[in-house]
Design a protein around this motif. Structure first.
Motif, mmCIF file in Angstrom:
data_model
loop_
_atom_site.group_PDB
_atom_site.id
_atom_site.type_symbol
_atom_site.label_atom_id
_atom_site.label_comp_id
_atom_site.label_asym_id
_atom_site.label_seq_id
_atom_site.Cartn_x
_atom_site.Cartn_y
_atom_site.Cartn_z
ATOM 1 N N ASP A 34 6.866 8.856 7.154
ATOM 2 C CA ASP A 34 6.634 7.458 7.519
ATOM 3 C C ASP A 34 6.314 6.661 6.260
ATOM 4 O O ASP A 34 5.267 6.031 6.156
ATOM 5 C CB ASP A 34 5.480 7.363 8.512
ATOM 6 C CG ASP A 34 4.222 8.020 7.951
ATOM 7 O OD1 ASP A 34 4.345 8.757 6.949
ATOM 8 O OD2 ASP A 34 3.127 7.773 8.466
ATOM 9 N N ALA A 35 7.255 6.711 5.310
ATOM 10 C CA ALA A 35 7.001 6.089 4.007
ATOM 11 C C ALA A 35 6.693 4.602 4.137
ATOM 12 O O ALA A 35 5.784 4.088 3.484
ATOM 13 C CB ALA A 35 8.195 6.306 3.096
ATOM 14 N N SER A 36 7.411 3.900 5.038
ATOM 15 C CA SER A 36 7.190 2.465 5.178
ATOM 16 C C SER A 36 5.744 2.181 5.567
ATOM 17 O O SER A 36 5.093 1.304 5.003
ATOM 18 C CB SER A 36 8.122 1.884 6.238
ATOM 19 O OG SER A 36 9.435 1.861 5.756
ATOM 20 N N ALA A 37 5.253 2.927 6.565
ATOM 21 C CA ALA A 37 3.885 2.706 7.046
ATOM 22 C C ALA A 37 2.916 2.858 5.887
ATOM 23 O O ALA A 37 1.998 2.060 5.691
ATOM 24 C CB ALA A 37 3.560 3.719 8.139
ATOM 25 N N ARG A 38 3.148 3.882 5.081
ATOM 26 C CA ARG A 38 2.277 4.175 3.957
ATOM 27 C C ARG A 38 2.252 3.008 2.974
ATOM 28 O O ARG A 38 1.208 2.504 2.585
ATOM 29 C CB ARG A 38 2.814 5.426 3.268
ATOM 30 C CG ARG A 38 1.953 5.975 2.204
ATOM 31 C CD ARG A 38 0.796 6.717 2.801
ATOM 32 N NE ARG A 38 1.236 7.921 3.493
ATOM 33 C CZ ARG A 38 1.380 9.079 2.882
ATOM 34 N NH1 ARG A 38 1.112 9.190 1.620
ATOM 35 N NH2 ARG A 38 1.770 10.130 3.556
ATOM 36 N N PHE A 39 3.455 2.547 2.617
ATOM 37 C CA PHE A 39 3.533 1.519 1.582
ATOM 38 C C PHE A 39 3.003 0.177 2.095
ATOM 39 O O PHE A 39 2.402 -0.580 1.343
ATOM 40 C CB PHE A 39 4.974 1.363 1.088
ATOM 41 C CG PHE A 39 5.472 2.593 0.375
ATOM 42 C CD1 PHE A 39 4.657 3.266 -0.514
ATOM 43 C CD2 PHE A 39 6.747 3.078 0.595
ATOM 44 C CE1 PHE A 39 5.102 4.399 -1.183
ATOM 45 C CE2 PHE A 39 7.203 4.215 -0.053
ATOM 46 C CZ PHE A 39 6.380 4.874 -0.939
ATOM 47 N N VAL A 40 3.222 -0.112 3.382
ATOM 48 C CA VAL A 40 2.745 -1.392 3.909
ATOM 49 C C VAL A 40 1.218 -1.391 3.991
ATOM 50 O O VAL A 40 0.559 -2.370 3.651
ATOM 51 C CB VAL A 40 3.368 -1.676 5.292
ATOM 52 C CG1 VAL A 40 2.692 -2.866 5.947
ATOM 53 C CG2 VAL A 40 4.847 -1.963 5.124
ATOM 54 N N THR A 41 0.650 -0.275 4.406
ATOM 55 C CA THR A 41 -0.811 -0.197 4.481
ATOM 56 C C THR A 41 -1.414 -0.382 3.098
ATOM 57 O O THR A 41 -2.482 -0.974 2.939
ATOM 58 C CB THR A 41 -1.247 1.192 5.014
ATOM 59 O OG1 THR A 41 -0.325 1.576 6.007
ATOM 60 C CG2 THR A 41 -2.643 1.155 5.585
ATOM 61 N N GLU A 42 -0.707 0.124 2.095
ATOM 62 C CA GLU A 42 -1.247 0.044 0.742
ATOM 63 C C GLU A 42 -1.019 -1.315 0.088
ATOM 64 O O GLU A 42 -1.599 -1.610 -0.949
ATOM 65 C CB GLU A 42 -0.625 1.141 -0.137
ATOM 66 C CG GLU A 42 -1.201 2.514 0.169
ATOM 67 C CD GLU A 42 -0.487 3.632 -0.569
ATOM 68 O OE1 GLU A 42 0.418 3.345 -1.383
ATOM 69 O OE2 GLU A 42 -0.838 4.794 -0.326
ATOM 70 N N ALA A 43 -0.131 -2.129 0.700
ATOM 71 C CA ALA A 43 0.170 -3.437 0.103
ATOM 72 C C ALA A 43 -1.128 -4.249 0.003
ATOM 73 O O ALA A 43 -1.940 -4.267 0.926
ATOM 74 C CB ALA A 43 1.207 -4.175 0.937
ATOM 75 N N THR A 44 -1.288 -4.928 -1.134
ATOM 76 C CA THR A 44 -2.610 -5.507 -1.407
ATOM 77 C C THR A 44 -2.841 -6.896 -0.813
ATOM 78 O O THR A 44 -3.958 -7.319 -0.656
ATOM 79 C CB THR A 44 -2.799 -5.629 -2.925
ATOM 80 O OG1 THR A 44 -1.692 -6.359 -3.438
ATOM 81 C CG2 THR A 44 -2.876 -4.274 -3.580
ATOM 82 N N ARG A 45 -1.776 -7.595 -0.500
ATOM 83 C CA ARG A 45 -1.909 -8.977 -0.012
ATOM 84 C C ARG A 45 -2.527 -9.905 -1.053
ATOM 85 O O ARG A 45 -3.040 -10.970 -0.743
ATOM 86 C CB ARG A 45 -2.769 -9.048 1.261
ATOM 87 C CG ARG A 45 -1.996 -8.580 2.473
ATOM 88 C CD ARG A 45 -2.915 -8.071 3.524
ATOM 89 N NE ARG A 45 -2.387 -6.805 3.989
ATOM 90 C CZ ARG A 45 -2.658 -6.276 5.162
ATOM 91 N NH1 ARG A 45 -3.459 -6.909 5.970
ATOM 92 N NH2 ARG A 45 -2.143 -5.137 5.504
ATOM 93 N N ALA A 46 -2.552 -9.506 -2.270
ATOM 94 C CA ALA A 46 -3.120 -10.336 -3.340
ATOM 95 C C ALA A 46 -2.004 -11.197 -3.925
ATOM 96 O O ALA A 46 -0.828 -10.955 -3.650
ATOM 97 C CB ALA A 46 -3.710 -9.428 -4.410
ATOM 98 N N PRO A 47 -2.341 -12.187 -4.732
ATOM 99 C CA PRO A 47 -1.298 -12.961 -5.394
ATOM 100 C C PRO A 47 -0.389 -12.032 -6.195
ATOM 101 O O PRO A 47 -0.874 -11.123 -6.869
ATOM 102 C CB PRO A 47 -2.078 -13.884 -6.331
ATOM 103 C CG PRO A 47 -3.437 -13.984 -5.731
ATOM 104 C CD PRO A 47 -3.691 -12.685 -5.033
ATOM 105 N N GLY A 48 0.905 -12.251 -6.094
ATOM 106 C CA GLY A 48 1.833 -11.408 -6.838
ATOM 107 C C GLY A 48 2.349 -10.233 -6.036
ATOM 108 O O GLY A 48 3.089 -9.407 -6.559
ATOM 109 N N SER A 49 1.963 -10.143 -4.760
ATOM 110 C CA SER A 49 2.408 -9.000 -3.964
ATOM 111 C C SER A 49 3.343 -9.443 -2.839
ATOM 112 O O SER A 49 3.037 -10.381 -2.099
ATOM 113 C CB SER A 49 1.191 -8.286 -3.375
ATOM 114 O OG SER A 49 1.579 -7.476 -2.291
#
Ligand code: TYD
Ligand code: MG
Length: 448
Positions: free
Chosen positions: A276-291
């Motif tokens: 479930d690579a997508s789930a992993r990467f989305v959870t880790e996404a920072t939501r900070a400027p530049g992301s």
């Protein structure tokens, strides 16, 4: 009597020439031609005594028995292979040193051995004791695998003949050598001979052979490219050694599609599949400027990855352009289009763009996500307040957004993981400017 012939072979592409060239006529690389002396050039057919015509068969009458594939028990590997190892096939597993080729192939053999299959691990690189140490980390299954530590091709072939394994790993093609050839191990001639002879024994004995091959940038060792035409499958194991994620993709597959990609993570106990690579990467996404979350396609599978950008004032002329996981030339293109058509000139700034997790994305569909990440980083404003913004689309040189393949699957994947803002080329968003504007003042103030 064996005749000896001198010729020059390219260590990058395998091109052969009777003369030396500074630049390979085959692939255009410089200083890759090395001299090879062959006592019996492979490919020279023995004198033909009789020529006999054979009767061609209509394809419909050709028998194609359904062979049962050997499932390695590593789901991602089986999927990339097209459903498991085909008996009698030669599969080249290429990748840079330390990426995890030995770990992957040891794990596969361990699972097959546990399932009652006859297997054999030929290690030319590491001693049996070293391989045992790795197997201890991988668990009891890997410890069942019989091993020989050998580099002499003749001995290896004789051992395969004697043991008749159903699946065999040869690690690696660059250290095996045929004493009958003059080149040193790893030279084009040796590597071809090793692969050619292994191919023959694979076909004759129905052994599925996984042949490990290192890929080096220097070309000092003949790379797996010189073997691509010969083997049945070429798998490429990619990623950065320091990062945890690794991707396995098929560059060539005679028994399946080349669209599949497997994602793995390197742990203490070996490689772990990331289904479930997508789930992993989305959870880790920072939501900070530049992301920004990029809806990428890894073969036939949509994959969500986070693209991060950092823009900082530069002291350097020219300023830094650092790209991790995306092509540097694509970054240059995106920067140029942003400057010309997005009102965002970054000529005086250092720019860093990176795909989180060490994943590599090599597709034009990443352009828009990179551009949006850069815009957000420059403004220092996050694009998505509650959930990350997802994007995909190619940037044209005139600032237009171009459609990319599988838009519906990319969108569906983003929606599946709860991403509501998805920016992509459609009737309302046809240019980069419109895409920036659609994200509100955070991205578009300067682009207006
Ligand atoms: P390896 O499979 O030996 O790489 P290759 O055959 O491609 O050269 O392993 C690469 C790295 O992985 C090595 O530096 C150690 C690390 N590793 C782990 O982190 N955990 C493990 O369980 C194993 C076996 C290796
Ligand atoms: Mg290894």
């Amino acid at each position: 009597m064996a005749r000896s012939a001198t010729l020059f072979a390219c260590s990058a592409c395998g091109h052969e020439s009777p003369r030396w060239h500074g630049r390979c006529p085959g692939c255009g690389e410089w200083n890759t031609l090395v001299e090879e002396t062959r006592s019996s050039p492979p490919g020279r057919s023995p004198s033909r005594r009789s020529t006999r015509a054979v009767r061609p068969l209509p394809l419909a009458d050709v028998e194609a028995p359904d062979v049962e594939r050997l499932r390695t028990g590593i789901g991602e590997l089986d999927r990339v292979l097209g459903g498991g190892l085909v008996p009698g096939s030669l599969v080249l597993v290429g990748g840079s040193p330390g990426i995890g080729k030995s770990t992957l192939t040891s794990g596969a053999l361990g699972n097959l051995a546990s399932g009652g299959r006859r297997v054999l691990y030929v290690s030319g690189e590491e001693s049996a004791a070293q391989v045992r140490l790795r197997a201890e980390r991988l668990g009891p299954a890997a410890l069942r695998v019989p091993i020989v530590a050998e580099t002499d091709l003749e001995t290896v072939l004789a051992t395969i003949e004697a043991e008749r394994p159903e699946a065999c790993v040869v690690d690696s093609v660059q250290v095996l050598y045929d004493p009958g050839l003059s080149g040193s191990p790893g030279s084009v001639g040796q590597v071809r001979e090793v692969a050619g002879r292994l191919m023959r024994v694979a076909k004759e004995r129905g052994v599925a052979i996984l042949l490990v091959g290192h890929v080096t940038k220097e070309g000092a060792i003949a790379g797996p490219r010189v073997l691509e035409h010969l083997v049945d499958c070429v798998l490429s194991f990619e990623g950065e050694r320091e990062r945890t994620y690794r991707t396995l993709r098929a560059l060539k597959n005679r028994f399946g599609s080349t669209n599949e990609v497997g994602v793995f993570e390197m742990h203490e106990q070996g490689l772990v599949e990331v289904a479930d690579a997508s789930a992993r990467f989305v959870t880790e996404a920072t939501r900070a400027p530049g992301s920004v979350v990029l809806c990428a396609m890894e073969g036939s599978r949509p994959l969500l990855v986070e693209v991060q950008a950092l823009v900082a004032p530069s002291e350097l002329v020219p300023p830094r352009r650092v790209a991790n996981g995306v092509d540097r030339n694509r970054l240059s293109l995106v920067l140029a289009v942003l400057a010309r058509h997005g009102g965002l000139a970054l000529g005086g700034s250092d720019v860093f763009v990176s795909v989180a997790g060490g994943v590599r994305v090599d597709e034009p569909g990443a352009d828009l996500a990179i551009a949006l990440a850069l815009a957000s980083a420059t403004k220092g404003v996050a694009l998505g307040a509650d959930s990350p913004v997802a994007a995909f689309g190619e940037l044209g040189l005139t600032g237009e957004l171009r459609h990319v393949a599988h838009a519906d699957r990319r969108t569906a994947e983003a929606e599946k993981f709860g991403l509501r803002r998805i920016v992509h080329p459609d009737e309302r968003t046809r240019t980069l400017r419109e895409a920036l504007r659609s994200l509100g003042p955070a991205a578009s103030a300067r682009a207006a």
